[in-house]
Design a protein around this motif. Structure first.
Motif, PDB file in Angstrom:
ATOM      1  N   SER A 179       0.812  -1.216   0.000  1.00 29.48           N
ATOM      2  CA  SER A 179       0.000   0.000   0.000  1.00 29.48           C
ATOM      3  C   SER A 179       0.849   1.272   0.000  1.00 29.48           C
ATOM      4  CB  SER A 179      -0.921   0.017   1.229  1.00 29.48           C
ATOM      5  OG  SER A 179      -0.151  -0.005   2.428  1.00 29.48           O
ATOM      6  N   ARG A 180       2.175   1.134  -0.015  1.00 32.44           N
ATOM      7  CA  ARG A 180       3.064   2.293   0.024  1.00 32.44           C
ATOM      8  C   ARG A 180       3.817   2.443  -1.300  1.00 32.44           C
ATOM      9  NH1 ARG A 180       3.248   4.184   5.155  1.00 32.44           N
ATOM     10  NH2 ARG A 180       2.769   2.713   6.851  1.00 32.44           N
ATOM     11  N   GLY A 181       3.960   3.684  -1.729  1.00 32.37           N
ATOM     12  CA  GLY A 181       4.817   3.978  -2.858  1.00 32.37           C
ATOM     13  C   GLY A 181       6.220   4.298  -2.384  1.00 32.37           C
TER      14      GLY A 181
ATOM     15  N   PHE B 237      15.200  12.010  -9.782  1.00 29.76           N
ATOM     16  CA  PHE B 237      14.114  11.809  -8.835  1.00 29.76           C
ATOM     17  C   PHE B 237      13.196  10.730  -9.391  1.00 29.76           C
ATOM     18  CE2 PHE B 237      15.453  16.187  -8.113  1.00 29.76           C
ATOM     19  CZ  PHE B 237      15.488  16.273  -6.729  1.00 29.76           C
ATOM     20  N   ASP B 238      12.778   9.804  -8.529  1.00 28.57           N
ATOM     21  CA  ASP B 238      11.900   8.710  -8.958  1.00 28.57           C
ATOM     22  C   ASP B 238      10.719   8.581  -8.004  1.00 28.57           C
ATOM     23  OD1 ASP B 238      13.377   7.228 -11.214  1.00 28.57           O
ATOM     24  OD2 ASP B 238      14.907   7.355  -9.654  1.00 28.57           O
ATOM     25  N   TRP B 239       9.558   8.285  -8.568  1.00 26.65           N
ATOM     26  CA  TRP B 239       8.389   7.906  -7.784  1.00 26.65           C
ATOM     27  C   TRP B 239       7.866   6.592  -8.343  1.00 26.65           C
ATOM     28  CZ3 TRP B 239       5.471   7.857  -3.675  1.00 26.65           C
ATOM     29  CH2 TRP B 239       4.172   7.396  -3.762  1.00 26.65           C
ATOM     30  N   ARG B 240       7.664   5.609  -7.473  1.00 26.99           N
ATOM     31  CA  ARG B 240       7.067   4.339  -7.874  1.00 26.99           C
ATOM     32  C   ARG B 240       5.804   4.122  -7.047  1.00 26.99           C
ATOM     33  NH1 ARG B 240       9.931   5.448 -11.227  1.00 26.99           N
ATOM     34  NH2 ARG B 240      11.521   4.234 -12.329  1.00 26.99           N
ATOM     35  N   SER B 241       4.745   3.749  -7.711  1.00 27.09           N
ATOM     36  CA  SER B 241       3.432   3.652  -7.081  1.00 27.09           C
ATOM     37  C   SER B 241       3.346   2.467  -6.134  1.00 27.09           C
ATOM     38  CB  SER B 241       2.364   3.487  -8.162  1.00 27.09           C
ATOM     39  OG  SER B 241       2.424   2.170  -8.715  1.00 27.09           O
TER      40      SER B 241
ATOM     41  N   SER C  56      36.718   5.225 -17.582  1.00 29.34           N
ATOM     42  CA  SER C  56      36.242   6.293 -16.699  1.00 29.34           C
ATOM     43  C   SER C  56      35.599   5.674 -15.471  1.00 29.34           C
ATOM     44  CB  SER C  56      35.253   7.198 -17.425  1.00 29.34           C
ATOM     45  OG  SER C  56      34.130   6.463 -17.895  1.00 29.34           O
ATOM     46  N   GLN C  57      35.415   6.505 -14.434  1.00 27.22           N
ATOM     47  CA  GLN C  57      34.814   6.047 -13.189  1.00 27.22           C
ATOM     48  C   GLN C  57      33.892   7.132 -12.653  1.00 27.22           C
ATOM     49  OE1 GLN C  57      38.492   6.575 -12.872  1.00 27.22           O
ATOM     50  NE2 GLN C  57      38.692   4.819 -14.230  1.00 27.22           N
ATOM     51  N   TYR C  58      32.895   6.697 -11.889  1.00 25.31           N
ATOM     52  CA  TYR C  58      32.061   7.641 -11.143  1.00 25.31           C
ATOM     53  C   TYR C  58      31.407   6.898  -9.983  1.00 25.31           C
ATOM     54  CZ  TYR C  58      27.881   5.731 -13.498  1.00 25.31           C
ATOM     55  OH  TYR C  58      26.888   4.908 -13.959  1.00 25.31           O
ATOM     56  N   GLY C  59      30.922   7.664  -9.012  1.00 21.19           N
ATOM     57  CA  GLY C  59      30.227   7.092  -7.870  1.00 21.19           C
ATOM     58  C   GLY C  59      28.777   7.532  -7.849  1.00 21.19           C
ATOM     59  N   SER C  60      27.967   6.799  -7.104  1.00 14.55           N
ATOM     60  CA  SER C  60      26.535   7.080  -7.051  1.00 14.55           C
ATOM     61  C   SER C  60      26.009   6.843  -5.643  1.00 14.55           C
ATOM     62  CB  SER C  60      25.777   6.181  -8.042  1.00 14.55           C
ATOM     63  OG  SER C  60      24.390   6.438  -8.002  1.00 14.55           O
ATOM     64  N   LEU C  61      25.172   7.767  -5.165  1.00 12.72           N
ATOM     65  CA  LEU C  61      24.474   7.639  -3.895  1.00 12.72           C
ATOM     66  C   LEU C  61      22.979   7.783  -4.153  1.00 12.72           C
ATOM     67  CD1 LEU C  61      26.636   9.878  -1.506  1.00 12.72           C
ATOM     68  CD2 LEU C  61      26.532   7.377  -1.516  1.00 12.72           C
ATOM     69  N   ALA C  62      22.167   6.955  -3.479  1.00 17.77           N
ATOM     70  CA  ALA C  62      20.713   7.034  -3.648  1.00 17.77           C
ATOM     71  C   ALA C  62      20.041   6.790  -2.313  1.00 17.77           C
ATOM     72  CB  ALA C  62      20.233   6.011  -4.687  1.00 17.77           C
ATOM     73  N   VAL C  63      19.024   7.598  -2.030  1.00 18.02           N
ATOM     74  CA  VAL C  63      18.207   7.410  -0.847  1.00 18.02           C
ATOM     75  C   VAL C  63      16.755   7.238  -1.313  1.00 18.02           C
ATOM     76  CG1 VAL C  63      19.691   8.621   0.763  1.00 18.02           C
ATOM     77  CG2 VAL C  63      18.010   9.920  -0.555  1.00 18.02           C
ATOM     78  N   ALA C  64      16.021   6.372  -0.627  1.00 12.09           N
ATOM     79  CA  ALA C  64      14.627   6.098  -0.973  1.00 12.09           C
ATOM     80  C   ALA C  64      13.792   5.996   0.292  1.00 12.09           C
ATOM     81  CB  ALA C  64      14.525   4.811  -1.797  1.00 12.09           C
ATOM     82  N   PHE C  65      12.548   6.444   0.196  1.00 10.90           N
ATOM     83  CA  PHE C  65      11.623   6.423   1.322  1.00 10.90           C
ATOM     84  C   PHE C  65      10.267   5.894   0.854  1.00 10.90           C
ATOM     85  CE2 PHE C  65      14.652   9.849   2.010  1.00 10.90           C
ATOM     86  CZ  PHE C  65      15.114   9.561   3.290  1.00 10.90           C
ATOM     87  N   ARG C  66       9.648   5.076   1.684  1.00  7.65           N
ATOM     88  CA  ARG C  66       8.324   4.536   1.398  1.00  7.65           C
ATOM     89  C   ARG C  66       7.263   5.387   2.090  1.00  7.65           C
ATOM     90  NH1 ARG C  66       7.186  -0.657   0.575  1.00  7.65           N
ATOM     91  NH2 ARG C  66       6.131  -0.891   2.581  1.00  7.65           N
ATOM     92  N   PHE C  67       6.248   5.808   1.299  1.00 14.26           N
ATOM     93  CA  PHE C  67       5.162   6.621   1.834  1.00 14.26           C
ATOM     94  C   PHE C  67       3.830   5.950   1.539  1.00 14.26           C
ATOM     95  CE2 PHE C  67       8.551   9.693   1.063  1.00 14.26           C
ATOM     96  CZ  PHE C  67       8.579  10.377   2.266  1.00 14.26           C
TER      97      PHE C  67
ATOM     98  N   ALA D 153      13.084   3.245   4.834  1.00 18.25           N
ATOM     99  CA  ALA D 153      14.198   3.952   4.205  1.00 18.25           C
ATOM    100  C   ALA D 153      15.214   2.968   3.633  1.00 18.25           C
ATOM    101  CB  ALA D 153      14.880   4.879   5.211  1.00 18.25           C
ATOM    102  N   ARG D 154      15.853   3.377   2.528  1.00 18.46           N
ATOM    103  CA  ARG D 154      16.929   2.591   1.915  1.00 18.46           C
ATOM    104  C   ARG D 154      18.026   3.532   1.439  1.00 18.46           C
ATOM    105  NH1 ARG D 154      15.840  -0.521  -3.692  1.00 18.46           N
ATOM    106  NH2 ARG D 154      15.622   1.665  -4.335  1.00 18.46           N
ATOM    107  N   LEU D 155      19.273   3.171   1.733  1.00 20.00           N
ATOM    108  CA  LEU D 155      20.443   3.904   1.270  1.00 20.00           C
ATOM    109  C   LEU D 155      21.299   2.962   0.441  1.00 20.00           C
ATOM    110  CD1 LEU D 155      22.517   6.296   1.338  1.00 20.00           C
ATOM    111  CD2 LEU D 155      23.454   5.229   3.416  1.00 20.00           C
ATOM    112  N   THR D 156      21.699   3.407  -0.753  1.00 21.39           N
ATOM    113  CA  THR D 156      22.573   2.601  -1.600  1.00 21.39           C
ATOM    114  C   THR D 156      23.744   3.456  -2.061  1.00 21.39           C
ATOM    115  OG1 THR D 156      21.379   3.130  -3.648  1.00 21.39           O
ATOM    116  CG2 THR D 156      20.670   1.186  -2.424  1.00 21.39           C
TER     117      THR D 156
END
Length: 353
Positions: free
Chosen positions: A49-51, A75-79, A342-353, A322-325
């Motif tokens: 029931s949470r996106g 920015f991402d939103w998943r239903s 080449s190289q690069y880094g990535s950080l992502a945070v996600a929250f369920r609502f 919450a999720r941190l990657t």
């Protein structure tokens, strides 16, 4: 009938009834509390029931460089998967080549920007043998469906390449705030061009018990394809993970064209989970506007390498909503005159609502 015979008859009837009742009882088998090594992890798809809302930041400064794919955000939103709109179920239920049969559907939207620069950003007239300056500002509509072991997605991505993508304003604005040297060659970037991509992805999730309580390992193979004037490619990859609560997602989200997991996550039990991962992906590329240049106009371009590979390592931590990657990407040479990978880094945070 005498009293003794009556008692015997009643006793016999009770014994017969109790025997029949005993036979009717279900047989209960006590499963071992500790799973055996290599036993598949069972996953029951529970309507969610949470996106999920997530934010992802890429930057080559995380890898100690400042060139090629230099920065990006998304920015991402998943239903929720609970009671999806009818049109979502109709599409995912009919396209069986993309979406797994009997899957749980979700839909989503994304908004992001990617910035590309040459190696030497101090030159006002960039080296024509180096990667052109370019920005990509885009939005995405996505449909996904998944089961315990399979995930499929269809994405329609549209946006603008060129000055309208605001790459110069964003990069040099950040550099001014942080007192970094400005990138001087943005006047030679790719021209404005509308971009459209149709992207398909199919992934599988195979998770197993290690025999150590709470510790699992698993593999996430993937197939991906894109068709459009920005990216046209086909790719295959494999990700290995070890940790806990691996059924919560299909790996960490990533910026295309890199191998990406699921922007949503759905942890089980206490809601805590973690894993470390390593993955490899190979792409056969027919079109990359950021190297090939504008489609219908002359401008800066370089000779693209047709085969490119990514090596990725990182970790993910989840707790309740919450999720941190975090991930590090090493990419092989993308054009013939490039001085190595080449190289690069990535950080992502996600929250369920």
């Amino acid at each position: 009938m005498t009293g003794s015979r009556l008692k015997l008859s009643v006793l016999g009837a009770l014994l017969a009834f109790s025997g029949t009742a005993a036979l009717a009882q279900p047989v209960r088998v006590q499963l071992p509390e500790t799973p055996n090594l290599g036993e598949p992890v069972r996953d029951v798809q529970v309507p969610d029931s949470r996106g999920t809302f997530s934010f992802m930041l890429d930057n080559d400064l995380f890898a100690g460089t400042d060139k090629n794919y230099t920065s990006g955000f998304q920015f991402d939103w998943r239903s929720p998967s609970y009671d999806p709109p009818r049109w979502v179920s109709a599409v995912t239920g009919r396209l069986s080549l993309i979406f797994p049969e009997g899957g749980t559907p979700r839909w989503g939207v994304s908004f992001g920007q990617n910035i590309f620069t040459p190696e030497d950003t101090s030159r006002r007239n960039p080296d024509p043998r180096d990667r052109p300056y370019a920005g990509w500002l885009f939005g995405t509509l996505s449909l996904a469906s998944y089961t315990a072991t399979s995930y499929g997605s269809l994405e329609l991505q549209a946006g603008i390449v060129g000055p309208g993508a605001l790459g110069e304003q964003f990069q040099n604005g950040v550099h001014r705030l942080r007192n970094f040297d400005l990138a001087e060659g943005w006047s030679h970037q790719l021209k404005d061009e509308f971009g459209l991509n149709v992207m398909l992805a199919r992934q599988w999730r195979w998770n197993y018990e290690t025999g150590i309580e709470g510790l699992q390992y698993g593999f996430v193979p993937s197939l991906n394809a894109s068709l459009g004037n920005v990216y046209t490619y086909a790719s295959a990859g494999m990700m290995a993970r070890i940790g806990s609560n691996l059924n919560a997602d299909f790996g960490p989200p990533r910026t295309r064209p890199a191998q990406s997991g699921s922007a949503f996550f759905q942890p089980e039990g206490s809601g805590f989970g973690w894993y470390v991962f390593a993955g490899v992906e190979g792409r056969a590329i027919a079109r990359n506007i950021f190297l090939d240049g504008n489609t219908w106009r002359d401008g800066p371009h370089v000779t693209r390498e047709p085969l490119v590979a990514d090596l990725t390592v990182g970790f993910a931590v989840m707790y309740r909503r919450a999720r941190l990657t975090a991930s590090y990407v090493a990419r092989t040479q993308e054009f013939t005159t490039q001085g190595g990978g080449s190289q690069y880094g990535s950080l992502a945070v996600a929250f369920r609502f």
